[in-house]
Design an enzyme around this catalytic site. Structure first.
Site, PDB file in Angstrom:
ATOM      1  N   TYR A 130     -17.966  44.496 -28.681  1.00  0.00           N
ATOM      2  CA  TYR A 130     -18.264  43.237 -28.338  1.00  0.00           C
ATOM      3  C   TYR A 130     -17.232  42.461 -28.054  1.00  0.00           C
ATOM      4  O   TYR A 130     -16.899  41.826 -27.029  1.00  0.00           O
ATOM      5  CB  TYR A 130     -18.971  42.508 -29.728  1.00  0.00           C
TER       6      TYR A 130
ATOM      7  N   SER B 177     -15.240  34.567 -26.709  1.00  0.00           N
ATOM      8  CA  SER B 177     -15.467  34.462 -28.275  1.00  0.00           C
ATOM      9  C   SER B 177     -14.099  34.653 -28.869  1.00  0.00           C
ATOM     10  O   SER B 177     -13.055  35.018 -28.482  1.00  0.00           O
ATOM     11  CB  SER B 177     -16.206  35.774 -28.553  1.00  0.00           C
TER      12      SER B 177
HETATM   13  N1  NAD Z   1     -22.773  31.474 -31.602  1.00  0.00           N
HETATM   14  C1  NAD Z   1     -21.872  31.935 -31.566  1.00  0.00           C
HETATM   15  O1  NAD Z   1     -21.073  31.649 -33.010  1.00  0.00           O
HETATM   16  C2  NAD Z   1     -20.929  32.462 -30.559  1.00  0.00           C
HETATM   17  C3  NAD Z   1     -19.571  32.720 -30.850  1.00  0.00           C
HETATM   18  C4  NAD Z   1     -18.588  33.264 -29.779  1.00  0.00           C
HETATM   19  C5  NAD Z   1     -19.246  33.393 -28.747  1.00  0.00           C
HETATM   20  N2  NAD Z   1     -20.586  33.345 -28.381  1.00  0.00           N
HETATM   21  C6  NAD Z   1     -21.131  33.490 -26.988  1.00  0.00           C
HETATM   22  O2  NAD Z   1     -21.636  32.544 -26.684  1.00  0.00           O
HETATM   23  C7  NAD Z   1     -22.802  32.839 -25.618  1.00  0.00           C
HETATM   24  C8  NAD Z   1     -24.167  32.357 -26.480  1.00  0.00           C
HETATM   25  O3  NAD Z   1     -24.324  32.819 -27.641  1.00  0.00           O
HETATM   26  P1  NAD Z   1     -25.463  32.381 -28.480  1.00  0.00           P
HETATM   27  O4  NAD Z   1     -25.154  32.450 -29.888  1.00  0.00           O
HETATM   28  O5  NAD Z   1     -26.397  31.318 -27.599  1.00  0.00           O
HETATM   29  O6  NAD Z   1     -26.277  33.870 -28.530  1.00  0.00           O
HETATM   30  P2  NAD Z   1     -28.043  34.022 -28.221  1.00  0.00           P
HETATM   31  O7  NAD Z   1     -28.117  35.511 -28.498  1.00  0.00           O
HETATM   32  O8  NAD Z   1     -28.680  32.959 -28.977  1.00  0.00           O
HETATM   33  O9  NAD Z   1     -28.215  33.696 -26.584  1.00  0.00           O
HETATM   34  C9  NAD Z   1     -27.814  34.568 -25.657  1.00  0.00           C
HETATM   35  C10 NAD Z   1     -29.091  34.649 -24.835  1.00  0.00           C
HETATM   36  O10 NAD Z   1     -28.962  35.486 -23.626  1.00  0.00           O
HETATM   37  C11 NAD Z   1     -29.909  36.234 -23.383  1.00  0.00           C
HETATM   38  N3  NAD Z   1     -29.700  37.472 -22.614  1.00  0.00           N
HETATM   39  C12 NAD Z   1     -29.102  38.564 -23.259  1.00  0.00           C
HETATM   40  N4  NAD Z   1     -28.825  39.525 -22.238  1.00  0.00           N
HETATM   41  C13 NAD Z   1     -29.367  38.993 -21.008  1.00  0.00           C
HETATM   42  C14 NAD Z   1     -29.641  39.527 -19.963  1.00  0.00           C
HETATM   43  N5  NAD Z   1     -28.926  40.822 -19.638  1.00  0.00           N
HETATM   44  N6  NAD Z   1     -30.259  38.794 -18.900  1.00  0.00           N
HETATM   45  C15 NAD Z   1     -30.696  37.716 -19.246  1.00  0.00           C
HETATM   46  N7  NAD Z   1     -30.622  37.065 -20.364  1.00  0.00           N
HETATM   47  C16 NAD Z   1     -29.865  37.908 -21.338  1.00  0.00           C
HETATM   48  C17 NAD Z   1     -30.649  36.558 -24.843  1.00  0.00           C
HETATM   49  O11 NAD Z   1     -32.169  36.722 -24.610  1.00  0.00           O
HETATM   50  C18 NAD Z   1     -30.509  35.366 -25.364  1.00  0.00           C
HETATM   51  O12 NAD Z   1     -31.336  34.275 -25.336  1.00  0.00           O
HETATM   52  C19 NAD Z   1     -22.770  34.303 -25.832  1.00  0.00           C
HETATM   53  O13 NAD Z   1     -22.062  34.843 -24.669  1.00  0.00           O
HETATM   54  C20 NAD Z   1     -22.080  34.919 -26.981  1.00  0.00           C
HETATM   55  O14 NAD Z   1     -21.320  35.850 -26.936  1.00  0.00           O
HETATM   56  C21 NAD Z   1     -21.264  32.844 -29.528  1.00  0.00           C
END
Ligand code: NAD
Length: 333
Positions: free
Chosen positions: A154, A129
């Site tokens: 985080y 991130s």
């Molecule tokens: N969306 C953004 O702007 C952004 C920015 C920086 C980093 N990220 C990273 O990208 C990745 C995806 O983010 P996103 O926006 O799709 O988030 P999101 O919350 O929509 O997706 C994450 C998914 O992981 C699942 N999950 C969480 N813990 C779990 C576990 N222990 N076992 C199984 N499933 C689990 C959740 O149910 C969820 O569906 C994450 O690692 C997030 O930290 C996202």
């Protein structure tokens, strides 16, 4: 051979799975469908993949922080590559529920690198991130910059993911790529993120929380550009040749910024949202939130050079596409 996509019911995971499925890959997707935000949105994303791609998309509900559940869910699957996008996301929630981050992001990530080792995985791509840059004042953020002053748990867990991955890449020579995403937005987005919260407020005539007097800037990445970057990186495992990789590793571990290489003022985002919704925003001033950073701005030079990454979607194009989807999803005229 099959690609494992974790967090496949999530925003980015479902978009990545869709892109891989459109080019005829076999996917096994894992998600625990937790209720950090409305699980019906997660189920709708899965439903869309199942309807469109049938047998080539297999889905299992499992918690990857539980090694027994992870092993059981994948017992019958031969997996060659892993895209690990499952995590406890969100900066602010890490102040109120730190345990969720320790479980999913620390224990969970450790289980995934162990899986990669045990299954002799050809390439592990995982989500980091932009929050690892903390309050760095030199802009744009470069992958070589210092990232050892996280402002939230985080961010600290994301930095740990990079360190755990570095140790496994070196110990077991697992080709590994970490992607530092910068504020991803777009259709099928997340209800806890500003784009959704602002759109919801505008369409229902409620005030928009306006943090830090609007002196906030973000590098916004459209979800299709982010998903394209994940797939390009999956196709380009770092070579195990002791050369220095993006981010500084001499093991087979590379780090890339995935952003738009533009830092946008929050006020501009609200203007575009006003145009797209046809509503005037009521702004409710709020102080800067704990754990938040005033500005993010990605230097994407390394991803351009190594992955051919070329983000194609400006916020002027991407925000109206999000608003159209939001209206459609909620059955609004
Ligand atoms: N969306 C953004 O702007 C952004 C920015 C920086 C980093 N990220 C990273 O990208 C990745 C995806 O983010 P996103 O926006 O799709 O988030 P999101 O919350 O929509 O997706 C994450 C998914 O992981 C699942 N999950 C969480 N813990 C779990 C576990 N222990 N076992 C199984 N499933 C689990 C959740 O149910 C969820 O569906 C994450 O690692 C997030 O930290 C996202």
């Amino acid at each position: 051979m099959t690609v494992l996509v974790t967090g496949v019911a999530g925003f980015i995971g479902s978009a990545v799975a869709r892109l891989l499925l459109t080019r005829d890959e076999e996917i096994v997707g894992l998600d625990n469908l937790n209720d950090y935000y409305d699980p019906s949105l997660k189920r709708a994303r899965i439903e869309r993949l199942t309807t469109e791609f049938g047998q080539r998309f297999r889905f299992a509900v499992a918690d990857f922080a539980d090694p027994a559940a992870l092993g059981e869910a994948l017992a019958a699957c031969e997996i060659e590559r892993i895209v690990h996008l499952g995590a406890q996301a969100g900066v602010r929630y890490s102040l109120s529920n730190p345990a969720a981050y320790v479980q999913s992001n620390l224990v969970g990530h450790s289980n995934i690198v162990e899986l990669a080792r045990a299954r002799d995985i050809k390439h592990l791509v995982y989500a980091s991130s932009s929050s690892v840059y903390g309050n760095n004042s030199q802009l744009p953020f470069r992958v070589e910059d210092r990232t050892d002053h996280p402002l939230s748990l985080y961010a600290a867990t994301k930095k740990c993911n990079e360190l755990i991955s570095e140790s496994y890449a070196n110990l077991y020579r697992i080709p590994t790529t970490g992607l530092r995403f910068f504020t991803v937005y777009g259709p099928w987005g997340r209800p806890d993120m500003a784009m959704w919260i602002f759109t919801e407020a505008l369409l229902s005539g409620k005030p928009i929380p306006f943090f830090n007097g609007g002196r906030m800037r973000r590098d916004f990445t459209f979800v299709d550009d982010a998903a394209g970057a994940v797939v390009s990186s999956l196709d380009s495992p770092p070579a195990d040749d002791r050369s220095v990789k993006a981010g500084g590793s001499v093991g087979p571990h590379a780090l890339y910024n995935i952003g738009n290489n533009r830092s946008e003022a929050l006020g501009r985002v609200i203007e575009i949202l006003e145009e797209a919704t046809g509503k005037r925003a009521l702004l409710e001033p709020r102080p800067m939130q704990a754990g938040d950073v005033p500005e993010t701005f990605a230097d994407i030079g390394a991803a351009e050079r190594d992955l051919g990454f070329r983000p194609a979607t400006s916020i002027e194009v991407g925000i109206p596409r999000f608003v159209d989807w939001y209206r459609d999803y909620h059955g609004l005229a």
